[in-house]
Design a protein around this motif. Structure first.
Motif, PDB file in Angstrom:
ATOM      1  N   PRO A  46       0.796  -1.233   0.000  1.00  0.00           N
ATOM      2  CA  PRO A  46       0.000   0.000   0.000  1.00  0.00           C
ATOM      3  C   PRO A  46       0.821   1.272   0.000  1.00  0.00           C
ATOM      4  O   PRO A  46       0.370   2.291  -0.456  1.00  0.00           O
ATOM      5  N   GLU A  47       2.048   1.231   0.515  1.00  0.00           N
ATOM      6  CA  GLU A  47       2.884   2.416   0.493  1.00  0.00           C
ATOM      7  C   GLU A  47       4.049   2.131  -0.435  1.00  0.00           C
ATOM      8  O   GLU A  47       4.752   1.151  -0.269  1.00  0.00           O
ATOM      9  N   SER A  48       4.245   2.973  -1.435  1.00  0.00           N
ATOM     10  CA  SER A  48       5.270   2.717  -2.440  1.00  0.00           C
ATOM     11  C   SER A  48       6.074   3.971  -2.725  1.00  0.00           C
ATOM     12  O   SER A  48       5.516   5.055  -2.872  1.00  0.00           O
ATOM     13  N   VAL A  49       7.371   3.803  -2.806  1.00  0.00           N
ATOM     14  CA  VAL A  49       8.257   4.920  -3.135  1.00  0.00           C
ATOM     15  C   VAL A  49       8.360   5.075  -4.646  1.00  0.00           C
ATOM     16  O   VAL A  49       8.435   6.165  -5.179  1.00  0.00           O
ATOM     17  N   THR A  50       8.329   3.955  -5.376  1.00  0.00           N
ATOM     18  CA  THR A  50       8.566   3.983  -6.814  1.00  0.00           C
ATOM     19  C   THR A  50       7.289   3.911  -7.638  1.00  0.00           C
ATOM     20  O   THR A  50       7.358   3.741  -8.846  1.00  0.00           O
ATOM     21  N   GLY A  51       6.126   4.002  -7.010  1.00  0.00           N
ATOM     22  CA  GLY A  51       4.863   3.922  -7.745  1.00  0.00           C
ATOM     23  C   GLY A  51       4.724   5.062  -8.738  1.00  0.00           C
ATOM     24  O   GLY A  51       5.243   6.163  -8.543  1.00  0.00           O
ATOM     25  N   THR A  52       4.045   4.803  -9.847  1.00  0.00           N
ATOM     26  CA  THR A  52       3.835   5.832 -10.863  1.00  0.00           C
ATOM     27  C   THR A  52       2.348   6.094 -11.008  1.00  0.00           C
ATOM     28  O   THR A  52       1.522   5.216 -10.771  1.00  0.00           O
ATOM     29  N   ASP A  53       2.037   7.303 -11.407  1.00  0.00           N
ATOM     30  CA  ASP A  53       0.649   7.670 -11.640  1.00  0.00           C
ATOM     31  C   ASP A  53       0.183   7.082 -12.964  1.00  0.00           C
ATOM     32  O   ASP A  53       0.868   7.183 -13.978  1.00  0.00           O
ATOM     33  N   THR A  60     -13.225   0.314 -10.361  1.00  0.00           N
ATOM     34  CA  THR A  60     -12.368   0.308  -9.184  1.00  0.00           C
ATOM     35  C   THR A  60     -13.033  -0.524  -8.101  1.00  0.00           C
ATOM     36  O   THR A  60     -14.186  -0.290  -7.751  1.00  0.00           O
ATOM     37  N   LEU A  61     -12.300  -1.478  -7.584  1.00  0.00           N
ATOM     38  CA  LEU A  61     -12.779  -2.348  -6.515  1.00  0.00           C
ATOM     39  C   LEU A  61     -12.013  -2.012  -5.252  1.00  0.00           C
ATOM     40  O   LEU A  61     -10.782  -2.052  -5.229  1.00  0.00           O
ATOM     41  N   VAL A  62     -12.745  -1.655  -4.193  1.00  0.00           N
ATOM     42  CA  VAL A  62     -12.132  -1.282  -2.924  1.00  0.00           C
ATOM     43  C   VAL A  62     -12.299  -2.448  -1.951  1.00  0.00           C
ATOM     44  O   VAL A  62     -13.398  -2.978  -1.802  1.00  0.00           O
ATOM     45  N   VAL A  63     -11.205  -2.827  -1.291  1.00  0.00           N
ATOM     46  CA  VAL A  63     -11.236  -3.859  -0.251  1.00  0.00           C
ATOM     47  C   VAL A  63     -11.036  -3.142   1.084  1.00  0.00           C
ATOM     48  O   VAL A  63     -10.007  -2.501   1.302  1.00  0.00           O
ATOM     49  N   THR A  64     -12.026  -3.271   1.960  1.00  0.00           N
ATOM     50  CA  THR A  64     -11.962  -2.557   3.235  1.00  0.00           C
ATOM     51  C   THR A  64     -11.218  -3.372   4.277  1.00  0.00           C
ATOM     52  O   THR A  64     -10.970  -4.563   4.106  1.00  0.00           O
ATOM     53  N   GLY A  96      -9.271  -2.315 -17.802  1.00  0.00           N
ATOM     54  CA  GLY A  96      -8.507  -2.777 -16.646  1.00  0.00           C
ATOM     55  C   GLY A  96      -9.277  -2.580 -15.354  1.00  0.00           C
ATOM     56  O   GLY A  96     -10.260  -1.848 -15.298  1.00  0.00           O
ATOM     57  N   LEU A  97      -8.833  -3.251 -14.326  1.00  0.00           N
ATOM     58  CA  LEU A  97      -9.446  -3.177 -13.000  1.00  0.00           C
ATOM     59  C   LEU A  97      -8.409  -2.651 -12.026  1.00  0.00           C
ATOM     60  O   LEU A  97      -7.252  -3.083 -12.035  1.00  0.00           O
ATOM     61  N   VAL A  98      -8.812  -1.704 -11.193  1.00  0.00           N
ATOM     62  CA  VAL A  98      -7.933  -1.168 -10.157  1.00  0.00           C
ATOM     63  C   VAL A  98      -8.455  -1.681  -8.820  1.00  0.00           C
ATOM     64  O   VAL A  98      -9.627  -1.524  -8.497  1.00  0.00           O
ATOM     65  N   VAL A  99      -7.567  -2.322  -8.047  1.00  0.00           N
ATOM     66  CA  VAL A  99      -7.913  -2.815  -6.716  1.00  0.00           C
ATOM     67  C   VAL A  99      -7.291  -1.870  -5.711  1.00  0.00           C
ATOM     68  O   VAL A  99      -6.067  -1.714  -5.660  1.00  0.00           O
ATOM     69  N   GLU A 100      -8.133  -1.222  -4.915  1.00  0.00           N
ATOM     70  CA  GLU A 100      -7.673  -0.338  -3.848  1.00  0.00           C
ATOM     71  C   GLU A 100      -7.906  -1.058  -2.535  1.00  0.00           C
ATOM     72  O   GLU A 100      -9.019  -1.074  -2.020  1.00  0.00           O
ATOM     73  N   ALA A 101      -6.858  -1.685  -2.014  1.00  0.00           N
ATOM     74  CA  ALA A 101      -6.967  -2.439  -0.776  1.00  0.00           C
ATOM     75  C   ALA A 101      -6.426  -1.619   0.382  1.00  0.00           C
ATOM     76  O   ALA A 101      -5.380  -0.986   0.275  1.00  0.00           O
ATOM     77  N   ALA A 119     -11.167 -15.296 -12.755  1.00  0.00           N
ATOM     78  CA  ALA A 119     -12.198 -16.223 -13.227  1.00  0.00           C
ATOM     79  C   ALA A 119     -13.074 -15.588 -14.297  1.00  0.00           C
ATOM     80  O   ALA A 119     -13.610 -16.286 -15.159  1.00  0.00           O
ATOM     81  N   LEU A 120     -13.195 -14.275 -14.263  1.00  0.00           N
ATOM     82  CA  LEU A 120     -14.011 -13.571 -15.254  1.00  0.00           C
ATOM     83  C   LEU A 120     -13.189 -13.146 -16.479  1.00  0.00           C
ATOM     84  O   LEU A 120     -13.707 -12.493 -17.372  1.00  0.00           O
ATOM     85  N   GLY A 121     -11.917 -13.493 -16.523  1.00  0.00           N
ATOM     86  CA  GLY A 121     -11.084 -13.173 -17.679  1.00  0.00           C
ATOM     87  C   GLY A 121     -10.526 -11.769 -17.680  1.00  0.00           C
ATOM     88  O   GLY A 121     -10.081 -11.279 -18.711  1.00  0.00           O
ATOM     89  N   ILE A 122     -10.535 -11.116 -16.533  1.00  0.00           N
ATOM     90  CA  ILE A 122      -9.968  -9.768 -16.429  1.00  0.00           C
ATOM     91  C   ILE A 122      -8.471  -9.932 -16.201  1.00  0.00           C
ATOM     92  O   ILE A 122      -8.046 -10.450 -15.181  1.00  0.00           O
ATOM     93  N   GLN A 123      -7.669  -9.495 -17.170  1.00  0.00           N
ATOM     94  CA  GLN A 123      -6.230  -9.723 -17.097  1.00  0.00           C
ATOM     95  C   GLN A 123      -5.446  -8.488 -16.683  1.00  0.00           C
ATOM     96  O   GLN A 123      -4.366  -8.608 -16.136  1.00  0.00           O
ATOM     97  N   ARG A 124      -5.970  -7.328 -16.961  1.00  0.00           N
ATOM     98  CA  ARG A 124      -5.257  -6.101 -16.596  1.00  0.00           C
ATOM     99  C   ARG A 124      -5.733  -5.641 -15.228  1.00  0.00           C
ATOM    100  O   ARG A 124      -6.718  -4.924 -15.107  1.00  0.00           O
ATOM    101  N   VAL A 125      -5.033  -6.067 -14.190  1.00  0.00           N
ATOM    102  CA  VAL A 125      -5.391  -5.715 -12.820  1.00  0.00           C
ATOM    103  C   VAL A 125      -4.238  -4.925 -12.224  1.00  0.00           C
ATOM    104  O   VAL A 125      -3.090  -5.348 -12.293  1.00  0.00           O
ATOM    105  N   ARG A 126      -4.560  -3.777 -11.670  1.00  0.00           N
ATOM    106  CA  ARG A 126      -3.548  -2.948 -11.012  1.00  0.00           C
ATOM    107  C   ARG A 126      -3.931  -2.782  -9.553  1.00  0.00           C
ATOM    108  O   ARG A 126      -5.110  -2.705  -9.226  1.00  0.00           O
ATOM    109  N   ILE A 127      -2.946  -2.720  -8.704  1.00  0.00           N
ATOM    110  CA  ILE A 127      -3.184  -2.510  -7.285  1.00  0.00           C
ATOM    111  C   ILE A 127      -2.764  -1.086  -6.960  1.00  0.00           C
ATOM    112  O   ILE A 127      -1.619  -0.700  -7.195  1.00  0.00           O
ATOM    113  N   ALA A 128      -3.693  -0.323  -6.431  1.00  0.00           N
ATOM    114  CA  ALA A 128      -3.428   1.082  -6.127  1.00  0.00           C
ATOM    115  C   ALA A 128      -2.570   1.195  -4.873  1.00  0.00           C
ATOM    116  O   ALA A 128      -2.726   0.434  -3.922  1.00  0.00           O
TER     117      ALA A 128
END
Length: 142
Positions: A46-53, A60-64, A96-101, A119-128
């Motif tokens: 969740p905390e990244s120094v090298t993450g890019t915008d 967007t799927l949020v995991v609480t 694509g799908l963005v997962v914000e955990a 399982a739904l064939g979504i291949q482009r998944v990014r983790i925020a």
């Protein structure tokens, strides 16, 4: 009366055509078989120094922290995640799908969301992630 017996040649099996057929079958099965490719699950903390915008994804799927999910404006439980994600699957496959955990979310909850997406064939998944704050500088004392 004596009959002349024909001399028989010893019986030999020519293996060359058999070997050719075996190699052709081997090549056929190698080409027609699909191989399962295991891809490593690369998680960005969740905390990244090298993450890019990156551009914002419409899905967007949020995991609480409590293990709940939110897709768009809808609050979901784990049981309803598959159906809700299936409704957005076409858009997620395209953009694509963005997962914000949450940083304190259980690993199992995040993996459940990634498993449903796969399982739904979504291949482009990014983790925020969020940008890491720089570490404090040590102060010198005289």
């Amino acid at each position: 009366m004596r009959f002349v017996r024909r001399r028989r040649d010893p019986v030999e099996v020519n293996l060359t055509p058999l070997i050719d057929v075996v190699f052709l079958l081997l090549i056929f099965f190698m080409v027609s078989t699909t191989f399962e490719t295991r891809q490593a699950l690369e998680l960005t903390l969740p905390e990244s120094v090298t993450g890019t915008d990156l551009e914002r994804s419409p899905v967007t799927l949020v995991v609480t922290e409590q293990g709940g999910y939110r897709l768009g404006e809808r609050e979901l439980a784990a049981a309803g995640l598959g159906e809700a994600l299936a409704a957005e699957a076409d858009l997620a496959r395209q953009h694509g799908l963005v997962v914000e955990a949450d940083a304190r979310a259980a690993h199992a909850d995040v993996v459940r969301a990634l498993d449903q997406a796969g399982a739904l064939g979504i291949q482009r998944v990014r983790i925020a992630t969020r940008e890491a704050s720089p570490p404090p500088q040590p102060t010198e004392t005289p």
